[in-house]
Design a protein around this motif. Structure first.
Motif, PDB file in Angstrom:
ATOM      1  N   ILE A 153       0.836  -1.197   0.000  1.00 22.16           N
ATOM      2  CA  ILE A 153       0.000   0.000   0.000  1.00 22.16           C
ATOM      3  C   ILE A 153       0.877   1.256   0.000  1.00 22.16           C
ATOM      4  O   ILE A 153       0.578   2.248  -0.689  1.00 22.16           O
ATOM      5  N   MET A 154       1.963   1.238   0.758  1.00 23.47           N
ATOM      6  CA  MET A 154       2.859   2.390   0.830  1.00 23.47           C
ATOM      7  C   MET A 154       3.567   2.654  -0.490  1.00 23.47           C
ATOM      8  O   MET A 154       3.836   3.806  -0.849  1.00 23.47           O
ATOM      9  N   LEU A 155       3.861   1.592  -1.226  1.00 29.48           N
ATOM     10  CA  LEU A 155       4.670   1.728  -2.437  1.00 29.48           C
ATOM     11  C   LEU A 155       3.860   1.880  -3.718  1.00 29.48           C
ATOM     12  O   LEU A 155       4.358   2.427  -4.706  1.00 29.48           O
ATOM     13  N   LEU A 156       2.624   1.417  -3.727  1.00 31.22           N
ATOM     14  CA  LEU A 156       1.820   1.475  -4.951  1.00 31.22           C
ATOM     15  C   LEU A 156       1.615   2.889  -5.501  1.00 31.22           C
ATOM     16  O   LEU A 156       1.576   3.072  -6.727  1.00 31.22           O
ATOM     17  N   PRO A 157       1.450   3.924  -4.649  1.00 30.03           N
ATOM     18  CA  PRO A 157       1.314   5.275  -5.214  1.00 30.03           C
ATOM     19  C   PRO A 157       2.479   5.675  -6.122  1.00 30.03           C
ATOM     20  O   PRO A 157       2.314   6.527  -6.998  1.00 30.03           O
ATOM     21  N   LEU A 158       3.633   5.067  -5.927  1.00 25.90           N
ATOM     22  CA  LEU A 158       4.778   5.382  -6.767  1.00 25.90           C
ATOM     23  C   LEU A 158       4.541   4.957  -8.208  1.00 25.90           C
ATOM     24  O   LEU A 158       5.081   5.557  -9.139  1.00 25.90           O
ATOM     25  N   VAL A 159       3.735   3.900  -8.378  1.00 22.17           N
ATOM     26  CA  VAL A 159       3.407   3.459  -9.730  1.00 22.17           C
ATOM     27  C   VAL A 159       2.558   4.518 -10.420  1.00 22.17           C
ATOM     28  O   VAL A 159       2.737   4.819 -11.609  1.00 22.17           O
ATOM     29  N   ALA A 160       1.628   5.119  -9.670  1.00 20.13           N
ATOM     30  CA  ALA A 160       0.792   6.178 -10.234  1.00 20.13           C
ATOM     31  C   ALA A 160       1.626   7.405 -10.589  1.00 20.13           C
ATOM     32  O   ALA A 160       1.362   8.092 -11.585  1.00 20.13           O
ATOM     33  N   ILE A 161       2.655   7.669  -9.782  1.00 21.44           N
ATOM     34  CA  ILE A 161       3.499   8.840 -10.016  1.00 21.44           C
ATOM     35  C   ILE A 161       4.441   8.624 -11.201  1.00 21.44           C
ATOM     36  O   ILE A 161       4.571   9.486 -12.077  1.00 21.44           O
ATOM     37  N   HIS A 162       5.091   7.470 -11.231  1.00 24.45           N
ATOM     38  CA  HIS A 162       6.111   7.207 -12.247  1.00 24.45           C
ATOM     39  C   HIS A 162       5.580   6.436 -13.452  1.00 24.45           C
ATOM     40  O   HIS A 162       6.285   6.280 -14.445  1.00 24.45           O
ATOM     41  N   GLY A 163       4.341   5.934 -13.344  1.00 26.30           N
ATOM     42  CA  GLY A 163       3.776   5.188 -14.451  1.00 26.30           C
ATOM     43  C   GLY A 163       4.134   3.706 -14.378  1.00 26.30           C
ATOM     44  O   GLY A 163       4.976   3.280 -13.575  1.00 26.30           O
ATOM     45  N   THR A 164       3.495   2.934 -15.244  1.00 25.01           N
ATOM     46  CA  THR A 164       3.732   1.484 -15.238  1.00 25.01           C
ATOM     47  C   THR A 164       5.135   1.120 -15.692  1.00 25.01           C
ATOM     48  O   THR A 164       5.563  -0.022 -15.532  1.00 25.01           O
ATOM     49  N   GLY A 165       5.847   2.096 -16.254  1.00 25.66           N
ATOM     50  CA  GLY A 165       7.227   1.828 -16.662  1.00 25.66           C
ATOM     51  C   GLY A 165       8.105   1.437 -15.494  1.00 25.66           C
ATOM     52  O   GLY A 165       9.148   0.791 -15.682  1.00 25.66           O
ATOM     53  N   LEU A 166       7.687   1.818 -14.283  1.00 27.38           N
ATOM     54  CA  LEU A 166       8.449   1.458 -13.086  1.00 27.38           C
ATOM     55  C   LEU A 166       8.511  -0.054 -12.907  1.00 27.38           C
ATOM     56  O   LEU A 166       9.458  -0.579 -12.308  1.00 27.38           O
ATOM     57  N   LEU A 167       7.495  -0.763 -13.443  1.00 21.85           N
ATOM     58  CA  LEU A 167       7.433  -2.210 -13.275  1.00 21.85           C
ATOM     59  C   LEU A 167       8.147  -2.978 -14.396  1.00 21.85           C
ATOM     60  O   LEU A 167       8.274  -4.201 -14.313  1.00 21.85           O
ATOM     61  N   LYS A 168       8.585  -2.271 -15.420  1.00 27.30           N
ATOM     62  CA  LYS A 168       9.240  -2.940 -16.545  1.00 27.30           C
ATOM     63  C   LYS A 168      10.621  -3.430 -16.131  1.00 27.30           C
ATOM     64  O   LYS A 168      11.443  -2.672 -15.629  1.00 27.30           O
TER      65      LYS A 168
END
Length: 301
Positions: A53-68
């Motif tokens: 929960i703490m880290l998921l907002p980072l995906v919204a900020i940086h986009g799904t590219g963070l998971l690539k």
């Protein structure tokens, strides 16, 4: 945009790993309090759920590219062995005094130089091995765990230590191509997915106090994980690993503050040995340059 590995710095790595150790020792206090009424499966799940929960907002900020990533298999391996170590460690906290449980968890630096040499081909020196042995000896002096009677708990603790060392070294391998936040995010997502399975039969409603302990532990663990991941991206695992022993010192301080447990003479000796072992892992040429620069024998840069 291509990710560039951070510049190496043993001193910064040690500072961050020390911070990680303090946060982790504090998390141990929360876990110990929760374990009086909450089962191990639930504690592990909420530690990972809170982190996600703490880290998921980072995906919204940086986009799904963070998971690539091109090394998902390494993230998966780190998630599996790290989660297995977490189950073992939390179990030890529930069954043993806090300091004794920390002995098992933070004996992992003893294995780190060997594992880093086997998997990452990092150079292992006699100085590193001596530092690791001294550090572990210092831990034993502080906690003096009575191995007789521990039996299965001892086996679980030692196994968790070895698994944690594997996870730490995998972090070192990942840090060459992956940003810290991606490493921690994947660990949280993989861990929460796997740890959610036992909740099918282990879940029960928690009260407000229990939620406070398990969620607080998750927050502290996440911050500790971020600091640890950054530390291992800044310096070789074999050099800074013994700094993790400081968690034992912090755990001892918490035990003194919360439960009025004063350290014995042997414990003080153990603390000194741990600090000496940590200093032995510093980069000798860098340390020497700092000394000689003050004397004027080397030009400042």
């Amino acid at each position: 945009m291509r990710y560039e590995a951070p510049s190496q710095s043993v001193w910064r790595g040690l500072a961050l790993l020390t911070l990680s150790a303090f946060l982790f020792a504090t998390m141990g206090v929360f876990i110990r309090q929760a374990s009086h009424t909450v089962n191990n499966e639930t504690i592990v799940f909420f530690r990972n759920f809170t982190a996600s929960i703490m880290l998921l907002p980072l995906v919204a900020i940086h986009g799904t590219g963070l998971l690539k990533t091109h090394v998902f298999h390494k993230h998966l391996w780190r998630g599996v062995v790290g989660l297995a170590a977490m189950y073992g460690f939390f179990y030890a906290i529930a069954k043993l005094p806090l300091a004794s449980a920390m002995v098992f968890t933070y004996s992992s630096p003893v294995f780190i130089p060997l594992i880093a040499w086997l998997f990452l081909k990092e150079k292992i020196t006699v100085r590193m091995m001596i530092a690791a042995v001294l550090g572990f000896g210092g831990v034993l002096l502080i906690c003096r765990p009575d191995m007789a009677g521990m039996g299965f708990i001892s086996l679980v603790g030692i196994s968790a230590s070895l698994l944690a060392a594997m996870a730490f070294v995998t972090v070192r391998s990942l840090s060459g191509t992956e940003p810290v936040i991606r490493i921690v995010l994947y660990f949280s997502l993989i861990s929460v997915t796997i740890s959610a399975v036992p909740m099918l039969w282990a879940w029960r409603p928690l009260n407000v106090e229990e939620y406070a302990w398990v969620v607080g532990a998750g927050i502290l663990a996440t911050l500790s994980q971020l600091a640890m991941s950054r530390a291992y991206s800044l310096a070789p695992a074999g050099r800074i690993g013994p700094a993790a022993y400081l968690a034992i010192v912090f755990a001892g301080l918490w035990a003194w503050i919360l439960w009025d447990e004063l350290p014995e003479t042997l414990a003080v000796v153990g603390i000194v040995i741990i600090f000496l072992a940590t200093l032995m892992c510093l980069d000798k040429p860098l340390f020497w340059r700092k000394i000689t620069r003050r004397k004027g024998t080397l030009p400042a840069r």
